[in-house]
Design a protein around this motif. Structure first.
Motif, PDB file in Angstrom:
ATOM      1  N   LYS A 304       0.828  -1.207   0.000  1.00  0.00           N
ATOM      2  CA  LYS A 304       0.000   0.000   0.000  1.00  0.00           C
ATOM      3  C   LYS A 304       0.864   1.260   0.000  1.00  0.00           C
ATOM      4  O   LYS A 304       0.498   2.264  -0.618  1.00  0.00           O
ATOM      5  CB  LYS A 304      -0.973   0.008   1.186  1.00  0.00           C
ATOM      6  N   VAL A 305       2.031   1.216   0.678  1.00  0.00           N
ATOM      7  CA  VAL A 305       2.952   2.363   0.648  1.00  0.00           C
ATOM      8  C   VAL A 305       3.583   2.496  -0.729  1.00  0.00           C
ATOM      9  O   VAL A 305       3.661   3.593  -1.294  1.00  0.00           O
ATOM     10  CB  VAL A 305       4.042   2.221   1.733  1.00  0.00           C
ATOM     11  N   ARG A 306       4.025   1.370  -1.288  1.00  0.00           N
ATOM     12  CA  ARG A 306       4.680   1.400  -2.604  1.00  0.00           C
ATOM     13  C   ARG A 306       3.740   1.931  -3.680  1.00  0.00           C
ATOM     14  O   ARG A 306       4.109   2.812  -4.469  1.00  0.00           O
ATOM     15  CB  ARG A 306       5.163  -0.017  -2.959  1.00  0.00           C
ATOM     16  N   THR A 307       2.515   1.414  -3.721  1.00  0.00           N
ATOM     17  CA  THR A 307       1.576   1.853  -4.759  1.00  0.00           C
ATOM     18  C   THR A 307       1.125   3.293  -4.527  1.00  0.00           C
ATOM     19  O   THR A 307       0.880   4.033  -5.482  1.00  0.00           O
ATOM     20  CB  THR A 307       0.351   0.930  -4.809  1.00  0.00           C
ATOM     21  N   TRP A 308       1.033   3.703  -3.270  1.00  0.00           N
ATOM     22  CA  TRP A 308       0.641   5.088  -2.950  1.00  0.00           C
ATOM     23  C   TRP A 308       1.710   6.070  -3.403  1.00  0.00           C
ATOM     24  O   TRP A 308       1.399   7.101  -4.006  1.00  0.00           O
ATOM     25  CB  TRP A 308       0.386   5.195  -1.455  1.00  0.00           C
ATOM     26  N   VAL A 309       2.985   5.757  -3.147  1.00  0.00           N
ATOM     27  CA  VAL A 309       4.074   6.652  -3.559  1.00  0.00           C
ATOM     28  C   VAL A 309       4.130   6.750  -5.078  1.00  0.00           C
ATOM     29  O   VAL A 309       4.303   7.844  -5.643  1.00  0.00           O
ATOM     30  CB  VAL A 309       5.423   6.168  -2.987  1.00  0.00           C
ATOM     31  N   GLU A 310       3.969   5.625  -5.763  1.00  0.00           N
ATOM     32  CA  GLU A 310       3.962   5.654  -7.227  1.00  0.00           C
ATOM     33  C   GLU A 310       2.787   6.484  -7.745  1.00  0.00           C
ATOM     34  O   GLU A 310       2.916   7.237  -8.712  1.00  0.00           O
ATOM     35  CB  GLU A 310       3.879   4.233  -7.778  1.00  0.00           C
ATOM     36  N   HIS A 311       1.651   6.346  -7.100  1.00  0.00           N
ATOM     37  CA  HIS A 311       0.474   7.126  -7.488  1.00  0.00           C
ATOM     38  C   HIS A 311       0.714   8.614  -7.263  1.00  0.00           C
ATOM     39  O   HIS A 311       0.321   9.453  -8.086  1.00  0.00           O
ATOM     40  CB  HIS A 311      -0.739   6.654  -6.690  1.00  0.00           C
ATOM     41  N   LEU A 312       1.360   8.961  -6.146  1.00  0.00           N
ATOM     42  CA  LEU A 312       1.634  10.369  -5.841  1.00  0.00           C
ATOM     43  C   LEU A 312       2.527  11.021  -6.890  1.00  0.00           C
ATOM     44  O   LEU A 312       2.356  12.198  -7.210  1.00  0.00           O
ATOM     45  CB  LEU A 312       2.297  10.500  -4.466  1.00  0.00           C
ATOM     46  N   LYS A 313       3.482  10.262  -7.419  1.00  0.00           N
ATOM     47  CA  LYS A 313       4.371  10.831  -8.442  1.00  0.00           C
ATOM     48  C   LYS A 313       3.564  11.359  -9.620  1.00  0.00           C
ATOM     49  O   LYS A 313       3.758  12.499 -10.072  1.00  0.00           O
ATOM     50  CB  LYS A 313       5.364   9.774  -8.922  1.00  0.00           C
ATOM     51  N   GLY A 314       2.673  10.514 -10.131  1.00  0.00           N
ATOM     52  CA  GLY A 314       1.846  10.936 -11.255  1.00  0.00           C
ATOM     53  C   GLY A 314       0.869  12.022 -10.882  1.00  0.00           C
ATOM     54  O   GLY A 314       0.629  12.966 -11.649  1.00  0.00           O
ATOM     55  N   SER A 315       0.300  11.925  -9.672  1.00  0.00           N
ATOM     56  CA  SER A 315      -0.684  12.909  -9.225  1.00  0.00           C
ATOM     57  C   SER A 315      -0.053  14.286  -9.056  1.00  0.00           C
ATOM     58  O   SER A 315      -0.632  15.305  -9.444  1.00  0.00           O
ATOM     59  CB  SER A 315      -1.316  12.448  -7.906  1.00  0.00           C
ATOM     60  N   PHE A 316       1.157  14.347  -8.482  1.00  0.00           N
ATOM     61  CA  PHE A 316       1.835  15.627  -8.297  1.00  0.00           C
ATOM     62  C   PHE A 316       2.222  16.240  -9.637  1.00  0.00           C
ATOM     63  O   PHE A 316       2.150  17.461  -9.815  1.00  0.00           O
ATOM     64  CB  PHE A 316       3.074  15.441  -7.422  1.00  0.00           C
ATOM     65  N   ALA A 317       2.660  15.410 -10.567  1.00  0.00           N
ATOM     66  CA  ALA A 317       3.016  15.929 -11.890  1.00  0.00           C
ATOM     67  C   ALA A 317       1.803  16.558 -12.563  1.00  0.00           C
ATOM     68  O   ALA A 317       1.883  17.647 -13.157  1.00  0.00           O
ATOM     69  CB  ALA A 317       3.594  14.813 -12.750  1.00  0.00           C
ATOM     70  N   GLU A 318       0.639  15.902 -12.459  1.00  0.00           N
ATOM     71  CA  GLU A 318      -0.583  16.431 -13.050  1.00  0.00           C
ATOM     72  C   GLU A 318      -1.027  17.704 -12.348  1.00  0.00           C
ATOM     73  O   GLU A 318      -1.439  18.680 -12.988  1.00  0.00           O
ATOM     74  CB  GLU A 318      -1.691  15.372 -12.969  1.00  0.00           C
ATOM     75  N   SER A 319      -0.924  17.735 -11.016  1.00  0.00           N
ATOM     76  CA  SER A 319      -1.311  18.924 -10.257  1.00  0.00           C
ATOM     77  C   SER A 319      -0.419  20.108 -10.599  1.00  0.00           C
ATOM     78  O   SER A 319      -0.890  21.248 -10.692  1.00  0.00           O
ATOM     79  CB  SER A 319      -1.238  18.634  -8.746  1.00  0.00           C
ATOM     80  N   SER A 320       0.878  19.854 -10.786  1.00  0.00           N
ATOM     81  CA  SER A 320       1.804  20.930 -11.136  1.00  0.00           C
ATOM     82  C   SER A 320       1.452  21.547 -12.483  1.00  0.00           C
ATOM     83  O   SER A 320       1.524  22.768 -12.666  1.00  0.00           O
ATOM     84  CB  SER A 320       3.245  20.400 -11.154  1.00  0.00           C
ATOM     85  N   LYS A 321       1.046  20.706 -13.438  1.00  0.00           N
ATOM     86  CA  LYS A 321       0.615  21.236 -14.740  1.00  0.00           C
ATOM     87  C   LYS A 321      -0.614  22.116 -14.584  1.00  0.00           C
ATOM     88  O   LYS A 321      -0.713  23.191 -15.193  1.00  0.00           O
ATOM     89  CB  LYS A 321       0.307  20.083 -15.695  1.00  0.00           C
ATOM     90  N   ASN A 322      -1.554  21.688 -13.740  1.00  0.00           N
ATOM     91  CA  ASN A 322      -2.781  22.461 -13.529  1.00  0.00           C
ATOM     92  C   ASN A 322      -2.486  23.801 -12.874  1.00  0.00           C
ATOM     93  O   ASN A 322      -3.102  24.817 -13.191  1.00  0.00           O
ATOM     94  CB  ASN A 322      -3.763  21.658 -12.678  1.00  0.00           C
TER      95      ASN A 322
END
Length: 336
Positions: A304-322
Motif C-alpha cells: 500500500k505504501v509502494r503503490t501510494w508513492v507511485e500514485h503520488l508521483k503521477g498525481s503531483f506531476a498532473e497537479s503541477s501542470k494544472n
C-alpha cells in the motif's frame, strides 16, 4: 485462525531439541507430514527435491527426539503408529496456522490492503493529497487512508505513520527514504482591494513601503525576503505589520486586505483563480522547496505504501501542470 501465531510459536519452541532451531524442527515436521500423507519416503523425497536417504534419516532423528515411533516400516508399505497419527494431526494444525500467517504477511507486500497512515501539512493535503487519495482509492478500494494534518515534525521511525509528505529546502534525516515528488515555491500575494488603495509594487524594494503579513511563530522586527527572478537573486529587509503562525489564517488576512505576503504556490492558486488574491511580482519566486514522500525503509516495502508513492508521483506531476495553467490563465490579473 482458531489458534494465534504466538501460541503456535510457543508450541513449536517447547519441542526443540538441544542446538536445534525452530526452522529445523519445522522442516522435520513438514517432511514427516509429506511422508505420512503419501505413505512413501520416495514420493516425499521427490516432492521435496531431497534424497530418500536424507528423508529417512530426518524422520529417524525426529523419532529419536520424541522417543516415540511414528511410522511402521515394512518392505511394502508405511503406516502410522497411534502416536504417529496424533503427532500428524498436531503437525497439520501447527503448519496450517504457520502457512496462513506466512501467506498473510506476504500478501501485505503483494496486494495493497489495510489502513495507510499518512502525515502531511494542511496546505499540501488540501491541494495535493486529498484529490490524490480520491483517485488512489478508486484504484485500490481495499485500502483505507488515515490522513493526519499537522505542520509539526513527525518521527516515522516510531511507527505511528506509514509515510509522510513534506515540503523542505533540504532533506536532512538520512535514516529515512525520500522519493522526490516535485518542487514548488512561494509567491507574493495581495487582495485586489488592498492594491486599489496602496502604491504599485513594481520591484522587490517596493515591499518596504507596504504592510507585510508574514508566517512566523512569534513577532519578528524584520523579515528578509529573498527572491529568484530575471535579475538573479535579490534580498530585501521588511518590517512586518502582522506575524501569524497559521498559514490558513495568513491567507485569510491577505484576502481581507490586511497587507501583502507570501503563500506557497499550491496554497494560493485557488485564490488566484477566483480573483480573491492577485499575484504580485510574478517574475519573482520565493522560498523554493522540494516535495518528498518519506518512509522508514525500502526493504520489503508494504504494497500500500509502494503503490501510494507511485500514485503520488503521477498525481503531483498532473497537479503541477494544472497550477501552471492557472497562473497562465490569470496572468491578466497579475501586477507587473
Amino acid at each position: 485462525m482458531a489458534r494465534t501465531f504466538e501460541r503456535v510459536f510457543i508450541e513449536v519452541r517447547t519441542e526443540l531439541r538441544s542446538g536445534e532451531t525452530i526452522m529445523d524442527l519445522l522442516k522435520s515436521m513438514r517432511i514427516f507430514e509429506r511422508v505420512a500423507d503419501g505413505a512413501s519416503y520416495t514420493l516425499a523425497a521427490r516432492e521435496l527435491n531431497m534424497s530418500t536417504g536424507s528423508v529417512s534419516r530426518l524422520i529417524f532423528d525426529l523419532e529419536q527426539h520424541l522417543a516415540t515411533r511414528l511410522l511402521h516400516r515394512t518392505t511394502r508399505r508405511i503406516a502410522l503408529t497411534p502416536a504417529g497419527k496424533r503427532y500428524l494431526a498436531r503437525c497439520h494444525s501447527i503448519l496450517e496456522a504457520l502457512d496462513e500467517a506466512e501467506a498473510e504477511a506476504k500478501s501485505i507486500h503483494i496486494s495493497p490492503t489495510g489502513c495507510l497512515r499518512v502525515h502531511a501539512s494542511q496546505s499540501l493535503a488540501q491541494h495535493y493529497l486529498v484529490p490524490a487519495v480520491r483517485s488512489y482509492r478508486e484504484r485500490h478500494p481495499s485500502v483505507q487512508v488515515g490522513l493526519t494534518l499537522s505542520d509539526s515534525p513527525v518521527n516515522l521511525l516510531a511507527g505511528e505513520f506509514d509515510m509522510a509528505v513534506v515540503a523542505t529546502e533540504v532533506l536532512r534525516d538520512s535514516s529515512l527514504i525520500g522519493t522526490r515528488l516535485g518542487s514548488s515555491y512561494s509567491v507574493m500575494c495581495a487582495s485586489p482591494n488592498y492594491l486599489d488603495v496602496h502604491p504599485m509594487i513594481n520591484r522587490l524594494a517596493d515591499l518596504s513601503n507596504h504592510s507585510l503579513v508574514c508566517l512566523a511563530p512569534s513577532w519578528s522586527d524584520n523579515v528578509e525576503l529573498t527572491s529568484q527572478g530575471a535579475n538573479g537573486c535579490e534580498t530585501v529587509s521588511v518590517q512586518p505589520g502582522l506575524c501569524i503562525s497559521s498559514q490558513s489564517s495568513l491567507a485569510n488576512a491577505l484576502e481581507l486586505g490586511m497587507g501583502v505576503g507570501l503563500l506557497p504556490l499550491h496554497a494560493a492558486v485557488d485564490a488566484f483563480r477566483d480573483g480573491r488574491l492577485v499575484h504580485i511580482l510574478p517574475a519573482c519566486q520565493f522560498e523554493h522547496v522540494d516535495i518528498y514522500a518519506l518512509f522508514a525503509s525500502k526493504m520489503f516495502l508494504d504494497a500500500k505504501v509502494r503503490t501510494w508513492v507511485e500514485h503520488l508521483k503521477g498525481s503531483f506531476a498532473e497537479s503541477s501542470k494544472n497550477v501552471q495553467l492557472v497562473l497562465y490563465n490569470t496572468s491578466d490579473l497579475q501586477v507587473a
